[in-house]
Design a protein around this motif. Structure first.
Motif, PDB file in Angstrom:
ATOM      1  N   THR A   1     -82.508  10.691  27.976  1.00 15.60           N
ATOM      2  CA  THR A   1     -82.505  12.105  27.620  1.00 15.60           C
ATOM      3  C   THR A   1     -82.249  12.239  26.127  1.00 15.60           C
ATOM      4  N   PHE A   2     -83.096  12.992  25.463  1.00 17.08           N
ATOM      5  CA  PHE A   2     -82.963  13.267  24.029  1.00 17.08           C
ATOM      6  C   PHE A   2     -82.943  14.773  23.801  1.00 17.08           C
ATOM      7  N   TYR A   3     -82.291  15.182  22.741  1.00 11.75           N
ATOM      8  CA  TYR A   3     -82.345  16.580  22.298  1.00 11.75           C
ATOM      9  C   TYR A   3     -82.840  16.605  20.860  1.00 11.75           C
ATOM     10  N   ARG A   4     -83.899  17.376  20.635  1.00 11.22           N
ATOM     11  CA  ARG A   4     -84.318  17.685  19.266  1.00 11.22           C
ATOM     12  C   ARG A   4     -83.662  19.011  18.902  1.00 11.22           C
ATOM     13  N   VAL A   5     -82.815  18.969  17.888  1.00 10.43           N
ATOM     14  CA  VAL A   5     -82.050  20.152  17.483  1.00 10.43           C
ATOM     15  C   VAL A   5     -82.629  20.655  16.163  1.00 10.43           C
TER      16      VAL A   5
ATOM     17  N   ARG B   1     -75.700  11.486   2.667  1.00  5.14           N
ATOM     18  CA  ARG B   1     -75.990  10.155   3.196  1.00  5.14           C
ATOM     19  C   ARG B   1     -77.424  10.011   3.696  1.00  5.14           C
ATOM     20  N   LEU B   2     -78.157  11.134   3.778  1.00  5.84           N
ATOM     21  CA  LEU B   2     -79.462  11.123   4.415  1.00  5.84           C
ATOM     22  C   LEU B   2     -80.577  11.484   3.434  1.00  5.84           C
ATOM     23  N   GLU B   3     -81.679  10.758   3.541  1.00  2.89           N
ATOM     24  CA  GLU B   3     -82.860  11.155   2.795  1.00  2.89           C
ATOM     25  C   GLU B   3     -83.485  12.373   3.463  1.00  2.89           C
ATOM     26  N   TYR B   4     -84.127  13.205   2.640  1.00  8.88           N
ATOM     27  CA  TYR B   4     -84.730  14.403   3.209  1.00  8.88           C
ATOM     28  C   TYR B   4     -86.138  14.072   3.696  1.00  8.88           C
ATOM     29  N   VAL B   5     -86.240  13.720   4.976  1.00  8.44           N
ATOM     30  CA  VAL B   5     -87.530  13.406   5.591  1.00  8.44           C
ATOM     31  C   VAL B   5     -87.840  14.389   6.710  1.00  8.44           C
ATOM     32  N   GLY B   6     -87.044  15.428   6.833  1.00 12.80           N
ATOM     33  CA  GLY B   6     -87.200  16.432   7.876  1.00 12.80           C
ATOM     34  C   GLY B   6     -85.943  17.264   7.926  1.00 12.80           C
ATOM     35  N   SER B   7     -85.925  18.264   8.782  1.00 11.08           N
ATOM     36  CA  SER B   7     -84.768  19.152   8.843  1.00 11.08           C
ATOM     37  C   SER B   7     -84.046  19.121  10.182  1.00 11.08           C
TER      38      SER B   7
ATOM     39  N   MET C   1     -88.920  11.154  16.652  1.00 10.38           N
ATOM     40  CA  MET C   1     -88.148  11.390  15.432  1.00 10.38           C
ATOM     41  C   MET C   1     -88.919  12.119  14.335  1.00 10.38           C
ATOM     42  N   ALA C   2     -90.208  12.382  14.525  1.00 10.66           N
ATOM     43  CA  ALA C   2     -90.987  13.075  13.498  1.00 10.66           C
ATOM     44  C   ALA C   2     -90.351  14.427  13.172  1.00 10.66           C
ATOM     45  N   GLY C   3     -90.139  14.686  11.894  1.00 13.55           N
ATOM     46  CA  GLY C   3     -89.533  15.939  11.480  1.00 13.55           C
ATOM     47  C   GLY C   3     -88.022  15.957  11.539  1.00 13.55           C
TER      48      GLY C   3
END
Length: 258
Positions: free
Chosen positions: A88-92, A133-139, A171-173
């Motif tokens: 189970t995954f959640y895209r938030v 800590r994170l690169e901006y590759v999505g929001s 993980m896209a976006g």
């Protein structure tokens, strides 16, 4: 026992696999109930079925079926997909709908604990410390909420193999992937012993660290989708799956056919 275990993976270690692991595959689905609400716009639940394709040759299953078939499209063979696990995954979505921090709090205690570590309750966005800590590759934020396998498939390192494939698709976006390693399957009596609990929990955690998850705080592990380790480990784990399949076939092939 630790409070609120969130994760299920290898608990009972079997000595041999019940089938060819290279016949495992994933079915990823999202159930859109067409609710025009801020909550639905913010949180997407993705269900991943782990399926094993079993071939039957004239009523014979398993190794007998495979060895009896001269070709993969044998006319005497039928196949069926059997569920052997689920994820189970959640895209938030942090930039649409309602405040993601409170949306996660309303959805479940597990998601709320992740939100408390990674998100700002005022804005619903990543805290400034996390953002640095994170690169901006999505929001968005992808949360790997649960991974379970049937007992006979555990103990062979398959959970990371399957999880990394699901992450790659979902993980896209997303700017970050998060998980909280732990044990949810408490059915086995060995886990009543604290040392055994610690051993199993540590093994689960090592599996997710192998993918590239790193502890951020309070048992919340974070993985950057832009991490080079992620793609490299995907290749390594795919090779591991192939090795497991070759090993299984060598063990189950009758001696007369070797």
């Amino acid at each position: 026992m630790p409070h609120g275990p969130r994760y299920a993976a290898a608990v009972i270690e079997s000595s041999s696999l019940p089938g060819d692991p290279t016949e495992l595959h994933l079915r990823i689905s999202f159930d859109d109930e067409l609710w025009d609400t801020p909550q639905a716009d913010t949180l997407e639940r993705w269900d991943v079925a782990v399926l094993h394709r079993r071939r039957t040759h004239d009523g014979a299953q398993g190794a007998a079926a495979g060895s009896a078939c001269p070709t993969t499209d044998c006319s005497s063979c039928t196949s069926e997909d059997v569920a052997v696990g689920e994820m189970t995954f959640y895209r938030v979505h942090l930039d649409r709908g309602r405040n993601a921090y409170w949306a996660m709090e309303e959805e479940s205690e597990d998601l709320y604990e992740t939100a408390q570590v990674l998100l700002d309750p005022e804005t619903g966005s990543f805290t400034s410390e996390v953002s640095e800590r994170l690169e901006y590759v999505g929001s968005a934020l992808l949360v790997m909420n649960r991974v379970t396998l049937e007992p006979q498939w555990r103990g062979h390192g398959l959970a990371p193999v399957l999880a990394i494939e699901a992450i790659h698709r979902l993980m896209a976006g997303c700017r970050a992937v998060a998980c909280s390693p732990g044990v949810t399957d408490l059915s086995h009596h060995r886990l009543m012993d604290r040392s055994e609990w610690d051993r199993v929990s540590a093994k689960i955690t090592r599996g997710w660290e192998r993918i590239g998850f790193r502890l951020y705080r309070d048992n919340v592990y974070v993985l950057s989708p832009s991490s080079q380790d992620l793609e490299e480990q995907r290749g390594v784990l795919r090779a591991r799956l192939a090795e497991l399949g070759a090993s299984w076939r060598s063990e189950t092939t009758p001696a007369s056919q070797e």
